[in-house]
Write a protein that holds these residues in place. Structure first.
Motif, short mmCIF file in Angstrom:
data_model
loop_
_atom_site.label_atom_id
_atom_site.label_comp_id
_atom_site.label_asym_id
_atom_site.label_seq_id
_atom_site.Cartn_x
_atom_site.Cartn_y
_atom_site.Cartn_z
N TRP A 227 0.83 -1.21 0.00
CA TRP A 227 0.00 0.00 0.00
C TRP A 227 0.86 1.26 0.00
O TRP A 227 0.46 2.30 -0.53
CB TRP A 227 -0.92 0.01 1.22
CG TRP A 227 -2.12 -0.87 1.07
CD1 TRP A 227 -2.28 -2.13 1.55
CD2 TRP A 227 -3.32 -0.55 0.37
NE1 TRP A 227 -3.50 -2.63 1.20
CE2 TRP A 227 -4.17 -1.67 0.49
CE3 TRP A 227 -3.76 0.56 -0.33
CZ2 TRP A 227 -5.43 -1.71 -0.07
CZ3 TRP A 227 -5.03 0.53 -0.88
CH2 TRP A 227 -5.86 -0.59 -0.76
N GLY A 228 2.03 1.16 0.56
CA GLY A 228 2.90 2.33 0.61
C GLY A 228 3.54 2.67 -0.72
O GLY A 228 4.18 3.72 -0.85
N PRO B 165 1.66 9.33 -5.33
CA PRO B 165 0.77 10.45 -5.00
C PRO B 165 0.07 11.04 -6.21
O PRO B 165 -1.05 11.54 -6.11
CB PRO B 165 1.72 11.46 -4.34
CG PRO B 165 2.88 10.64 -3.87
CD PRO B 165 3.03 9.54 -4.86
N THR C 210 -4.22 9.31 -3.19
CA THR C 210 -4.78 9.74 -1.91
C THR C 210 -5.55 8.63 -1.23
O THR C 210 -5.39 8.38 -0.02
CB THR C 210 -5.69 10.96 -2.12
OG1 THR C 210 -4.93 12.01 -2.71
CG2 THR C 210 -6.28 11.43 -0.81
N LEU D 148 -3.20 6.03 0.23
CA LEU D 148 -2.52 6.47 1.44
C LEU D 148 -3.43 6.37 2.66
O LEU D 148 -2.99 6.02 3.76
CB LEU D 148 -2.01 7.91 1.27
CG LEU D 148 -0.83 8.07 0.30
CD1 LEU D 148 -0.50 9.55 0.11
CD2 LEU D 148 0.40 7.31 0.82
N LYS D 149 -4.72 6.66 2.46
CA LYS D 149 -5.67 6.51 3.57
C LYS D 149 -5.76 5.04 3.99
O LYS D 149 -5.78 4.72 5.19
CB LYS D 149 -7.05 7.02 3.15
CG LYS D 149 -7.13 8.50 2.90
CD LYS D 149 -8.54 8.88 2.44
CE LYS D 149 -8.63 10.35 2.08
NZ LYS D 149 -9.99 10.71 1.57
N ARG E 26 -3.49 2.76 3.60
CA ARG E 26 -2.24 2.35 4.25
C ARG E 26 -2.20 2.84 5.69
O ARG E 26 -1.76 2.10 6.59
CB ARG E 26 -1.03 2.88 3.48
CG ARG E 26 0.30 2.44 4.09
CD ARG E 26 1.47 2.79 3.19
NE ARG E 26 2.69 2.18 3.70
CZ ARG E 26 3.58 2.79 4.47
NH1 ARG E 26 3.39 4.05 4.83
NH2 ARG E 26 4.68 2.16 4.88
N ALA E 27 -2.64 4.06 5.91
CA ALA E 27 -2.66 4.59 7.28
C ALA E 27 -3.55 3.73 8.17
O ALA E 27 -3.19 3.42 9.32
CB ALA E 27 -3.14 6.03 7.27
N THR F 195 2.37 8.86 7.41
CA THR F 195 1.54 8.68 6.21
C THR F 195 0.41 9.70 6.17
O THR F 195 0.05 10.21 5.09
CB THR F 195 0.96 7.25 6.19
OG1 THR F 195 2.02 6.30 6.21
CG2 THR F 195 0.11 7.03 4.94
N LEU G 1 -1.44 14.02 4.02
CA LEU G 1 -2.87 14.04 3.70
C LEU G 1 -3.57 15.16 4.46
O LEU G 1 -4.49 15.80 3.93
CB LEU G 1 -3.51 12.69 4.05
CG LEU G 1 -3.13 11.51 3.16
CD1 LEU G 1 -3.74 10.22 3.69
CD2 LEU G 1 -3.60 11.75 1.73
#
Length: 751
Positions: A549-550, A554, A560, A563-564, A566-567, A583, A587
């Protein structure tokens, strides 16, 4: 005439009869095209010829050409002499084969052709037979097919009709079969073809039924006259095909919302008398015989309940069946009851005139001896995730030349292959450019066909592909170069590998999907990646999944959103609060008003050692709904989550938890939702991460009434895997909350 010596095929030898060939280089027993196709046999037959005492002949071959060299005629005479000279003369004859073959062309202005052999015995046939053939024209015909002609082996045109252009480069043509004729050629590639000499019209069809489908043009259809008027209003023709009977279960020309079809031909009745016909049509239908409406089907029953009678004499009668579909599948059926029968049966195809089969030969190009051509077969399909993938088989036609050809393929999906027969999987329906290159003796020929990857619904009853398991398609796609795969396929590749039991391949496809900057469908990509996450959570590949996921770019279509995700994984799967904050920080800068990002960032701050900052952020996010109903709704959702935990249904439990936190973000600070989240994490196999979350919250919010329970629960989760950490947590519990009853208990996972 020339009859090939049998010793070329299966010694002992037989006689070789030689005489002058006829004009146009046609040989009555063994024509030039067949001789040319026996090149390898002739080469391998030389030794057998030499040993054959029955062939004490040599052959003198003379080419008599017209002024342009296009009319090759061979004169072959029995001359006597040594056997090897005879064999070499035949081999030399092959050198003239291309020129001789050109002489049989209807007209050299037509550059391409395919031979068609009709499967009909010489003593059979009435002259009314109709044959439908389908072939690939390689995009070399006129866009509307106006340059397509059909001629017999004498070069005489026969009535024909182009039924459909497409899908892809495929062409469907119907033509009449004159009495006594069995070999035909279909020609195309003339930039100035002129008007066709003869067309096959609906009234001349006495073998099979001509199906023509148009887009529905609107209006009422309550009787045969209304159908005729509606047909005139429906201008756009979708497709034509020859069919064998009046049974249909779908639209053969694609997924159309509404369509209007006409079946036309003749019906042979075996005896005089009164015939009863019954019909069903989704959504309207009418049967017309000799211009008289016999049956009208006004709606869609589950049987052929609408019927009518008509008196007919033995022989053929004009028949038309109208069918209108307004929605759904568009099924239709017509049956009959003959005068000497007491029950309805499906009208046999022989009553409409059975169409003979035909074999379509390889592609020929005027003046060329090395031509690339291949056959296409829809070999199988796999169903997964409410989606089909298609396995196609391509077989190169061997050149009519000596030597060992090399076959190179561009499969139209970013992949290459070699070999005479290759297979490929296509993860989405569509037209794909398939290119074959044939290399032989320093020469090369290439041809590209646009091939439709999907089930052939025009002939669904006879061309249903094999039902492949997803594992079979996963194995093929697993060998593909993902970087060259069509980007829109990547979500389906992820799902195919998951269904096919290959999580490593699914993860590899996910990496490519997350790093692409191309055009993809974000919703299908999100669904595929979420399912991957669900399947790999708690497995040995969980860590690799989080790292995958990382990789999201971008500037990519999933940047976006990825990244959500992954967080969230870092928080609730790995309990890596520091990386989660890193992470989320970009955002927060990019989307400072995104409530979901704010909520996750606030939780990460609390668990990551910045509880005051996190609390302020969570308390600043407005709650949803009416304030007076907050306690009741939050309590109801908490009870629902407890139920799911009891049922080991952590997936639905986490969905409810997310809904709760989205409505009331500040409830996270009380601690009970954190305890429920930790229990859900345990249920899905993330026990160590659950212990970290429970401990982090208890340390961040020590005044929470749930802090002692969280410490005790964390100690219980680690009791078997990390006894030292478990003991440390119990000691911390006794130190900070000596009065709590849990401080006197040992480690247990009972919250």
């Amino acid at each position: 005439m020339f009859r090939a010596c049998r010793c070329l095929e299966d010694a002992p030898a037989a006689r070789t009869d030689l005489s002058e060939c006829r004009r146009k280089a046609r040989l009555s027993r063994f024509d030039i095209a067949a001789l040319f196709g026996r090149w390898r046999t002739l080469r391998t037959g030389l030794s057998a010829w030499e040993k054959c005492s029955a062939c004490p002949v040599a052959i003198r071959a003379q080419q008599q050409c017209g002024g342009d060299g296009s009319r090759g005629v061979f004169v072959m005479e029995r001359t006597g002499g040594n056997n090897r000279a005879a064999a070499l003369a035949i081999v030399g004859l092959l050198a003239f084969a291309a020129a001789a073959e050109a002489s049989v062309w209807m007209d050299k202005a037509w550059t391409f052709r395919r031979q068609i052999d009709v499967d009909l015995a010489p003593d059979k046939g009435s002259g009314d037979e109709i044959v439908e053939v389908r072939f690939y024209a390689a995009g070399l015909r006129a866009p509307d097919g106006s340059d397509i002609r059909v001629a017999d082996d004498d070069g005489k045109p026969v009535p024909h009709r182009v039924l459909r252009i497409g899908p892809g480069d495929r062409v469907s043509v119907a033509f009449s079969v004159p009495r006594g004729k069995r070999r035909f050629f279909v020609y195309w590639g003339n930039p100035k073809p002129g008007a066709p000499p003869a067309l096959l019209d609906a009234k001349s069809i006495r073998c099979g039924l001509l199906l023509e489908t148009r887009r529905w043009g609107g209006g009422e259809v309550n009787d045969a006259r209304a159908f005729t008027a509606a047909w005139e209003r429906s201008k756009e023709t979708v497709g034509l095909a020859m069919v064998e009977n009046l049974q249909q279960g779908h639209c053969p020309f694609g997924d159309l919302p509404q369509w209007f079809s006409r079946f036309s031909g003749t019906l042979f009745v075996p005896v005089d008398g009164v015939y009863t016909f019954a019909a069903a049509a989704d959504d309207r239908g009418a049967l017309v015989i000799n211009g008289t409406q016999v049956v009208f089907a006004p709606f869609t029953p589950g049987d052929t309940r609408f019927s009518g009678k008509i008196e007919l004499t033995r022989g053929r009668h004009e028949v038309v069946f109208w069918h209108v579909n307004f929605s759904a599948e568009g099924r239709t059926s017509v049956v009959w009851k003959t005068p000497d029968s007491q029950r309805f049966v499906v009208i046999p195809k022989q009553a409409f005139g059975a169409m003979p089969a035909a074999l379509v030969g390889p592609l020929e190009e005027y003046g060329k001896t090395l031509v690339a051509d291949f056959r296409v077969e829809i070999a199988g399909e796999a169903f997964f995730a409410n989606h089909y993938s298609h396995r196609l088989r391509f077989t190169a036609v061997a050149p009519r030349l000596a030597g060992a050809p090399r076959y190179e393929w561009d499969l139209g999906n970013g992949q290459k292959a070699e070999g005479q027969t290759v297979e490929a999987v296509y993860l989405a329906e569509g037209d794909y450019p398939i290119t074959l290159t044939v290399r032989l003796a320093g020469n090369a020929a290439s041809r590209t066909y646009r091939v439709r990857a999907m089930r052939d619904f025009e002939r669904a009853s006879i061309s249903r592909p094999a039902e492949d398991a997803p594992e079979a398609h996963s194995r093929i796609v697993g060998g593909y170069d993902l970087a060259k795969l069509p980007e829109r396929w990547l979500p389906w590749a992820v799902l195919l590998h998951l269904r096919g039991g290959s999580p490593e391949s699914a993860l590899a496809a996910a990496r490519t999907l997350l790093t692409t900057t191309g055009r993809i469908d974000p919703s299908s990509a999100a669904a595929a990646l979420d399912e991957l996450t669900l399947n790999l959570t708690g497995s040995a590949l969980e860590g690799a999944m989080v790292e995958t996921w990382g990789l999201a770019r971008p500037d990519g279509p999933l940047g976006t959103w990825a990244l959500k995700r992954r967080a969230g994984l870092l928080l609730w799967t790995k309990a890596d609060f520091e990386q989660a904050l890193k992470t989320l920080e970009p955002l927060m800068r990019a989307e400072p008003k995104d409530a979901a990002v704010q909520r996750m960032y606030g939780m990460a701050l609390v668990l990551g050692g910045k509880p005051q900052e996190g609390a302020r952020l969570l308390e600043s996010i407005p709650a949803a709904g009416q304030p007076e109903r907050r306690a009741a709704l939050a309590g109801a959702m908490a009870r629902t989550i407890e139920f799911y935990i009891g049922e080991n249904d952590w997936e639905n439990g986490e969905k409810t938890w997310d809904k709760w936190e989205a409505m009331y973000p500040a409830d996270f600070l009380e601690g009970y939702s954190v305890l429920l989240k930790a229990r859900l994490m345990e249920k899905r196999g993330s026990a160590v991460a659950a212990a970290k979350v429970a401990e982090a919250f208890a340390l961040a919010r020590p005044r929470s009434s749930y802090a002692p329970r969280l410490l005790h629960y964390a100690a219980g989760l680690l009791a078997r895997t990390d006894s030292a950490a478990s003991a440390r947590l119990l000691a911390l519990l006794r130190e900070k909350y000596p009065e709590d009853p849990l401080a006197q208990e040992g480690a247990t996972t009972r919250p």
